[in-house]
Write an enzyme that holds these catalytic residues in place. Sequence first.
Site, PDB file in Angstrom:
ATOM      1  N   ARG A  30     -11.834  35.748  44.286  1.00 30.19           N
ATOM      2  CA  ARG A  30     -11.465  34.753  45.295  1.00 30.19           C
ATOM      3  C   ARG A  30     -11.033  33.432  44.682  1.00 30.19           C
ATOM      4  O   ARG A  30     -10.142  32.746  45.199  1.00 30.19           O
ATOM      5  CB  ARG A  30     -12.643  34.541  46.241  1.00 30.19           C
ATOM      6  CG  ARG A  30     -12.298  33.732  47.443  1.00 30.19           C
ATOM      7  CD  ARG A  30     -13.444  33.360  48.343  1.00 30.19           C
ATOM      8  NE  ARG A  30     -14.719  33.928  48.066  1.00 30.19           N
ATOM      9  CZ  ARG A  30     -15.862  33.325  48.358  1.00 30.19           C
ATOM     10  NH1 ARG A  30     -15.860  32.128  48.905  1.00 30.19           N
ATOM     11  NH2 ARG A  30     -17.019  33.901  48.104  1.00 30.19           N
ATOM     12  N   GLU A  86     -12.615   5.608   5.285  1.00 28.97           N
ATOM     13  CA  GLU A  86     -12.159   6.414   6.417  1.00 28.97           C
ATOM     14  C   GLU A  86     -13.406   6.845   7.184  1.00 28.97           C
ATOM     15  O   GLU A  86     -13.921   7.951   7.020  1.00 28.97           O
ATOM     16  CB  GLU A  86     -11.339   7.593   5.896  1.00 28.97           C
ATOM     17  CG  GLU A  86     -10.066   7.100   5.198  1.00 28.97           C
ATOM     18  CD  GLU A  86      -9.558   8.039   4.114  1.00 28.97           C
ATOM     19  OE1 GLU A  86     -10.068   9.173   4.020  1.00 28.97           O
ATOM     20  OE2 GLU A  86      -8.651   7.639   3.365  1.00 28.97           O
ATOM     21  N   HIS A 128      -4.906  15.740  -4.257  1.00 32.64           N
ATOM     22  CA  HIS A 128      -5.250  15.992  -2.860  1.00 32.64           C
ATOM     23  C   HIS A 128      -5.081  17.463  -2.471  1.00 32.64           C
ATOM     24  O   HIS A 128      -5.510  17.860  -1.384  1.00 32.64           O
ATOM     25  CB  HIS A 128      -4.398  15.122  -1.938  1.00 32.64           C
ATOM     26  CG  HIS A 128      -4.820  13.682  -1.906  1.00 32.64           C
ATOM     27  ND1 HIS A 128      -5.059  12.952  -3.048  1.00 32.64           N
ATOM     28  CD2 HIS A 128      -5.046  12.833  -0.866  1.00 32.64           C
ATOM     29  CE1 HIS A 128      -5.419  11.724  -2.722  1.00 32.64           C
ATOM     30  NE2 HIS A 128      -5.413  11.623  -1.403  1.00 32.64           N
ATOM     31  N   PHE A 171      -1.857   8.303  11.471  1.00 37.73           N
ATOM     32  CA  PHE A 171      -2.344   9.562  10.916  1.00 37.73           C
ATOM     33  C   PHE A 171      -3.606  10.059  11.606  1.00 37.73           C
ATOM     34  O   PHE A 171      -4.035  11.194  11.390  1.00 37.73           O
ATOM     35  CB  PHE A 171      -2.649   9.396   9.422  1.00 37.73           C
ATOM     36  CG  PHE A 171      -3.525   8.198   9.133  1.00 37.73           C
ATOM     37  CD1 PHE A 171      -4.859   8.190   9.482  1.00 37.73           C
ATOM     38  CD2 PHE A 171      -2.987   7.071   8.537  1.00 37.73           C
ATOM     39  CE1 PHE A 171      -5.657   7.089   9.232  1.00 37.73           C
ATOM     40  CE2 PHE A 171      -3.787   5.966   8.284  1.00 37.73           C
ATOM     41  CZ  PHE A 171      -5.125   5.970   8.635  1.00 37.73           C
ATOM     42  N   TYR A 221     -16.418  35.475  43.491  1.00 41.09           N
ATOM     43  CA  TYR A 221     -15.649  34.343  42.972  1.00 41.09           C
ATOM     44  C   TYR A 221     -14.596  34.771  41.952  1.00 41.09           C
ATOM     45  O   TYR A 221     -13.527  34.174  41.861  1.00 41.09           O
ATOM     46  CB  TYR A 221     -16.582  33.329  42.313  1.00 41.09           C
ATOM     47  CG  TYR A 221     -17.409  32.490  43.257  1.00 41.09           C
ATOM     48  CD1 TYR A 221     -17.392  32.701  44.631  1.00 41.09           C
ATOM     49  CD2 TYR A 221     -18.221  31.475  42.764  1.00 41.09           C
ATOM     50  CE1 TYR A 221     -18.152  31.935  45.486  1.00 41.09           C
ATOM     51  CE2 TYR A 221     -18.995  30.692  43.607  1.00 41.09           C
ATOM     52  CZ  TYR A 221     -18.957  30.926  44.972  1.00 41.09           C
ATOM     53  OH  TYR A 221     -19.720  30.161  45.806  1.00 41.09           O
ATOM     54  N   ASN A 224       0.707  12.728   4.123  1.00 40.48           N
ATOM     55  CA  ASN A 224       0.038  11.986   5.183  1.00 40.48           C
ATOM     56  C   ASN A 224       0.683  12.361   6.514  1.00 40.48           C
ATOM     57  O   ASN A 224       1.899  12.507   6.598  1.00 40.48           O
ATOM     58  CB  ASN A 224       0.177  10.479   4.938  1.00 40.48           C
ATOM     59  CG  ASN A 224      -0.908   9.681   5.611  1.00 40.48           C
ATOM     60  OD1 ASN A 224      -1.485  10.122   6.582  1.00 40.48           O
ATOM     61  ND2 ASN A 224      -1.180   8.498   5.078  1.00 40.48           N
ATOM     62  N   TYR A 284       0.827  -1.204   0.000  1.00 43.93           N
ATOM     63  CA  TYR A 284       0.000   0.000   0.000  1.00 43.93           C
ATOM     64  C   TYR A 284       0.864   1.257   0.000  1.00 43.93           C
ATOM     65  O   TYR A 284       1.821   1.387   0.764  1.00 43.93           O
ATOM     66  CB  TYR A 284      -0.925   0.037   1.229  1.00 43.93           C
ATOM     67  CG  TYR A 284      -1.701   1.331   1.322  1.00 43.93           C
ATOM     68  CD1 TYR A 284      -2.758   1.578   0.457  1.00 43.93           C
ATOM     69  CD2 TYR A 284      -1.335   2.327   2.229  1.00 43.93           C
ATOM     70  CE1 TYR A 284      -3.457   2.779   0.506  1.00 43.93           C
ATOM     71  CE2 TYR A 284      -2.027   3.529   2.296  1.00 43.93           C
ATOM     72  CZ  TYR A 284      -3.085   3.749   1.425  1.00 43.93           C
ATOM     73  OH  TYR A 284      -3.760   4.934   1.455  1.00 43.93           O
TER      74      TYR A 284
END
Length: 506
Positions: free
Chosen positions: A280, A411, A80, A326, A277, A192, A50
Amino acid sequence: MILTPGAIPYADWRAIYEGAAPTLDPACAGAIAASAAAVERIVAKGAPVYGINTGFGKLASVRIEAGDLAALQRNIVLSHAAGVGEPMPVPVARLMMALKLASLAQGASGVRPATTALLEAMLTNGLTPAVPAQGSVGASGDLAPLAHMTAAMLGVGDIIVDGRHVPAAQALAGAGLAPLELGPKEGLALLNGTQFSTAYALAGLFEAERIYRSALVTGILSTEAAKGTDAPFDARIHALRGHRGQIDTADALRRMMTNSAIRASHRENDIRVQDPYCLRCQPQVMGAALDLLRQAAATLVTEANGVSDNPLIFPDTDEALSGGNFHAEPVAFAADMIAMALCEMGSLAERRIAMLVDPALSGLPAFLTPKPGLNSGFMIPQVTAAALVSENKQRAFPASVDSIPTSANQEDHVSMAAHGARRLQAIAGNADAVLGIELLAAAQGCDFHAPLTSSATVEAVRAALREKVPTLTDDRHMAPDIAAATAMVTQGTLVNLAGELPGVFV
């Protein structure tokens, strides 16, 4: 600055964000070369692997012939590079490049020495790819933004040089650099990984650390303006609870009130039994924020020193192992923590502003003006602070709880780290402005106590502000005052004047 991949400290990542030009430790050369040689041997064997001789994502089952392997890597980069939106800020983009360089140099990504050398040379020569900031879901890597970074290395797209967008090929040539020609695995290795998300998260963390420290200073200034007590900062209180951030915060607040004549003036005859608050509980709220930031810092430094592309190359066995490094879930969680801390620090500061402008709570003139009614004083600056805090509350909703399937359901769970980290810049900007308004309001409140003065630290801050912004006597154009005070926050002036304060890596 020499980068030793796998062992780069927090301070070095901050220095890169602030403009330092990193170079790789020469000792990395052997691991880089060994990884590239392993890819060559894997290709020669011809078995499907791959990312080396197959398609990507849902197309992983498609075998690619040897003659097309270079085209495969170039195609993945160009296809991409599909981001949209404004380009990344240059400091964040440079940090992303340095993160990618450090990852590749660990010798698990299969890239050649020439590839890391080009990335290093671009950093050295101030060549920053113009990378659209939108398009990553934080899993299968920050694909779109890293593809734009890689495309610039190929001579495609634009590179930012001295603030100008220049065609990438032209910018590379101007620096005496040749565009990269990708070898097997290299395109995938470059695009990637989690470096886009991690760069934005680190940038947000650096800003959050400065905001935490600045808010300690403005918080003490407000405490003095309201003639609050330092009793809630007593170390014995916080030791009994035990949270490190709370203990460190209380210690810093207590030290900044040391030798204050304002505090001494009401030590024996305090009207209030307890402060609100927002005064404090500063150690508890700010300390909890500090603990969150420290946890986020530990996660992000680990991520910055890791390898997050896929598949990973193991030269000792010539294996390419596919996994899921990834997936940016650790970064997403860290970014969410930073967002929550930023939101709460701004929220507490706004409550102090609201307290100061309310005469029933502060004991000061209404809206901090000597002539209320004729003048509105700090009425609307408090409204502005409230608006910014509400905007931050909306932005701070956890990004990591969202997911959307991509790549034809291959994915099917993503981290949303990119969005979660990218919003931190906007949240920090809002918090900066809230602290700028508090600085103005608190200094104005302290002016009503003249001739009494506060501690040396607080008086140094007031003096620095008064060099830029005079005391408000009658209403005037407020926006320039707010801008000047906010600049003192963003430029780190308050932190520098305060001296040693707690940090996220100490």
